[in-house]
Motif scaffolding. Structure first.
Motif, PDB file in Angstrom:
ATOM      1  N   ILE A  44       5.301 -14.323   1.914  1.00  0.00           N
ATOM      2  CA  ILE A  44       6.444 -13.934   1.075  1.00  0.00           C
ATOM      3  C   ILE A  44       6.424 -12.426   0.834  1.00  0.00           C
ATOM      4  CG2 ILE A  44       7.440 -14.118  -1.246  1.00  0.00           C
ATOM      5  CD1 ILE A  44       7.975 -16.602   0.349  1.00  0.00           C
ATOM      6  N   GLY A  45       5.246 -11.892   0.659  1.00  0.00           N
ATOM      7  CA  GLY A  45       5.067 -10.463   0.428  1.00  0.00           C
ATOM      8  C   GLY A  45       3.591 -10.132   0.486  1.00  0.00           C
ATOM      9  N   PHE A  46       3.278  -8.873   0.264  1.00  0.00           N
ATOM     10  CA  PHE A  46       1.873  -8.468   0.228  1.00  0.00           C
ATOM     11  C   PHE A  46       1.481  -8.166  -1.220  1.00  0.00           C
ATOM     12  CE2 PHE A  46       4.321  -4.590   0.848  1.00  0.00           C
ATOM     13  CZ  PHE A  46       3.772  -3.721  -0.088  1.00  0.00           C
ATOM     14  N   LEU A  97       1.150  -7.128  -8.168  1.00  0.00           N
ATOM     15  CA  LEU A  97       2.303  -7.986  -7.959  1.00  0.00           C
ATOM     16  C   LEU A  97       2.546  -8.199  -6.471  1.00  0.00           C
ATOM     17  CD1 LEU A  97       4.636  -6.323 -10.603  1.00  0.00           C
ATOM     18  CD2 LEU A  97       3.341  -8.443 -10.860  1.00  0.00           C
ATOM     19  N   ILE A  98       3.223  -9.292  -6.135  1.00  0.00           N
ATOM     20  CA  ILE A  98       3.615  -9.534  -4.754  1.00  0.00           C
ATOM     21  C   ILE A  98       4.864  -8.706  -4.465  1.00  0.00           C
ATOM     22  CG2 ILE A  98       4.447 -11.242  -3.102  1.00  0.00           C
ATOM     23  CD1 ILE A  98       1.456 -11.405  -3.724  1.00  0.00           C
ATOM     24  N   ILE A  99       4.798  -7.929  -3.393  1.00  0.00           N
ATOM     25  CA  ILE A  99       5.896  -7.039  -3.024  1.00  0.00           C
ATOM     26  C   ILE A  99       6.473  -7.484  -1.686  1.00  0.00           C
ATOM     27  CG2 ILE A  99       6.546  -4.666  -2.459  1.00  0.00           C
ATOM     28  CD1 ILE A  99       4.216  -3.730  -4.248  1.00  0.00           C
ATOM     29  N   GLY A 113      11.433  -6.127  -2.900  1.00  0.00           N
ATOM     30  CA  GLY A 113      10.567  -5.425  -3.835  1.00  0.00           C
ATOM     31  C   GLY A 113       9.710  -6.422  -4.591  1.00  0.00           C
ATOM     32  N   SER A 114       9.341  -6.088  -5.823  1.00  0.00           N
ATOM     33  CA  SER A 114       8.519  -7.005  -6.624  1.00  0.00           C
ATOM     34  C   SER A 114       9.329  -7.731  -7.684  1.00  0.00           C
ATOM     35  CB  SER A 114       7.370  -6.242  -7.304  1.00  0.00           C
ATOM     36  OG  SER A 114       7.875  -5.276  -8.214  1.00  0.00           O
TER      37      SER A 114
END
Length: 379
Positions: free
Chosen positions: A149-151, A157-159, A164-165
């Motif tokens: 989903i994100g890094f 936070l997951i970005i 974005g986050s």
């Protein structure tokens, strides 16, 4: 192959019901995350809001025997308010962080996950699943990272490169062996803007947060706000998001994909003095659907008092004196006394002295003494 087709159908259906991102991860233990948890706890950095044991938080099999995969979802939320009311002298307003705008995200994401579950049941009647959003044992962020989903950003936070986050996360454990998606290779590189901007030093290093110093966490506590953090809160009454605002991935991000998350300007930027007078019934009616109401009105009212002190809002003196003298809650009485002193009016100092003669609570008296210390500073 059959499960690959089902995965593709589920992805297509997720778009139909308004899920912004969906990813798939294995249900293997989160061993690296478990080590991270143990480090956090050893350092005293955990918030205390976490649910479950370290094993339950990192081993999906413990939560649902026979687990094979985890479906992760994300919904983007808006960052800008249309017709935003201004906070001006004599009419000061507080601010709920963006993550509390609109309808409580726990409700909205759970509805989306329930729809995904119903879809799977139609296709696979023997499917087993367990869904959770934020308050479950699994870490939404660890699952989202594994599912692509994100890094995981330096601000913890997951970005997502696209969103974005500013997104809410949820997940569903299933007994279907969906193929796992690849985690993202992107990261923050050498950027430390969030760490540099954190006013309390809660971001101790890239990817590590001391929740005990985090203003977003502290706005949700019910005791007195630590002295050295009170003036850093500004006008936030729930949450704090500087580490998101300064993030380059969030520049220009403002998604209005979900009507449920659209902010009511009068609720997300409420009049501070009005908030101090709201009854329990009025609070539930007005703020009950917001994520930021989960701890009740006391922390929000304490934070509203601190915001009035931040503004040195002379127009609020009478209300603060009333709270200092008559409110049954020691935290509210004491915080009001401190705020009166911070505002720095002579009649405020005299009111503190008078109230101190009647006060019995030692912690409140200590706050009154702190309030009176501002008198020598103001001269």
């Amino acid at each position: 192959m059959a499960y690959q087709k089902l995965k593709e159908e589920l992805i297509a259906y997720s778009k139909e019901i308004g899920i912004d991102k969906i990813g798939f991860a294995s249900a293997k233990p989160f061993s690296e995350f478990k080590s991270r948890l143990e480090e956090q706890q050893a350092l005293g950095y955990a918030s205390g809001f976490e649910k479950g044991t370290n094993e339950e938080r990192t081993e999906p099999e413990r939560l649902m025997p026979g687990s094979e995969s985890i479906i992760a979802i994300a919904l983007a939320y808006p960052t800008k308010i249309k017709d935003e009311p201004k906070s001006v002298k004599g009419d000061r307003r507080g601010l709920f962080a963006r993550a509390s705008w609109g309808t409580d995200y726990h409700i909205v994401l759970k509805e989306k996950l329930d729809k995904l579950a119903s879809f799977l049941q139609e296709k696979e009647p023997e499917v087993q699943f367990s869904s959770m959003v934020d308050t479950g044992e699994l870490s939404d962020r660890a699952v989202a990272e594994r599912a692509g989903i994100g890094f995981s950003g330096s601000n913890t936070l997951i970005i997502s490169p696209e969103l974005g986050s500013y997104m809410y996360l949820g997940e569903m454990i299933t007994n279907i062996p969906f193929s796992a998606d690849q985690p993202l290779d992107e990261g923050c590189g050498t950027c430390t803007k969030c760490i540099d901007a954190c006013p309390t030093g809660a971001l101790v290093e890239p990817g590590r947060l001391n929740a005990q110093k985090c203003l977003a966490f502290l706005t949700q506590t019910k005791d007195f706000m630590p002295d050295d953090h009170r003036e850093k809160l500004g006008n936030y009454i729930y949450g704090y998001e500087t580490c998101q605002v300064v993030c380059p991935y969030n520049k220009g991000v403002d998604f209005h994909n979900h009507e449920e998350f659209e902010p009511d300007p009068e609720l997300v930027k409420p009049r501070l003095v009005d908030l101090l007078s709201v009854s329990n019934r009025e609070f539930k009616e007005n703020f009950g659907k917001m994520a930021g109401s989960w701890r009740g009105k006391k922390p929000l009212q304490r934070n509203a008092i601190l915001a009035l002190a931040h503004y040195k809002e002379v127009a609020a003196i009478d209300k603060l004196i009333e709270l200092m003298k008559d409110d049954p809650r020691p935290v509210i009485r004491g915080t009001a006394a401190w705020a009166i002193g911070k505002i720095g009016e002579v009649r405020g100092f005299r009111a503190i002295e008078q109230a101190m003669e009647q006060e019995k609570d030692s912690e409140v008296i200590a706050e009154m003494e702190k309030g009176l210390q501002f008198e020598s500073i103001s001269k």
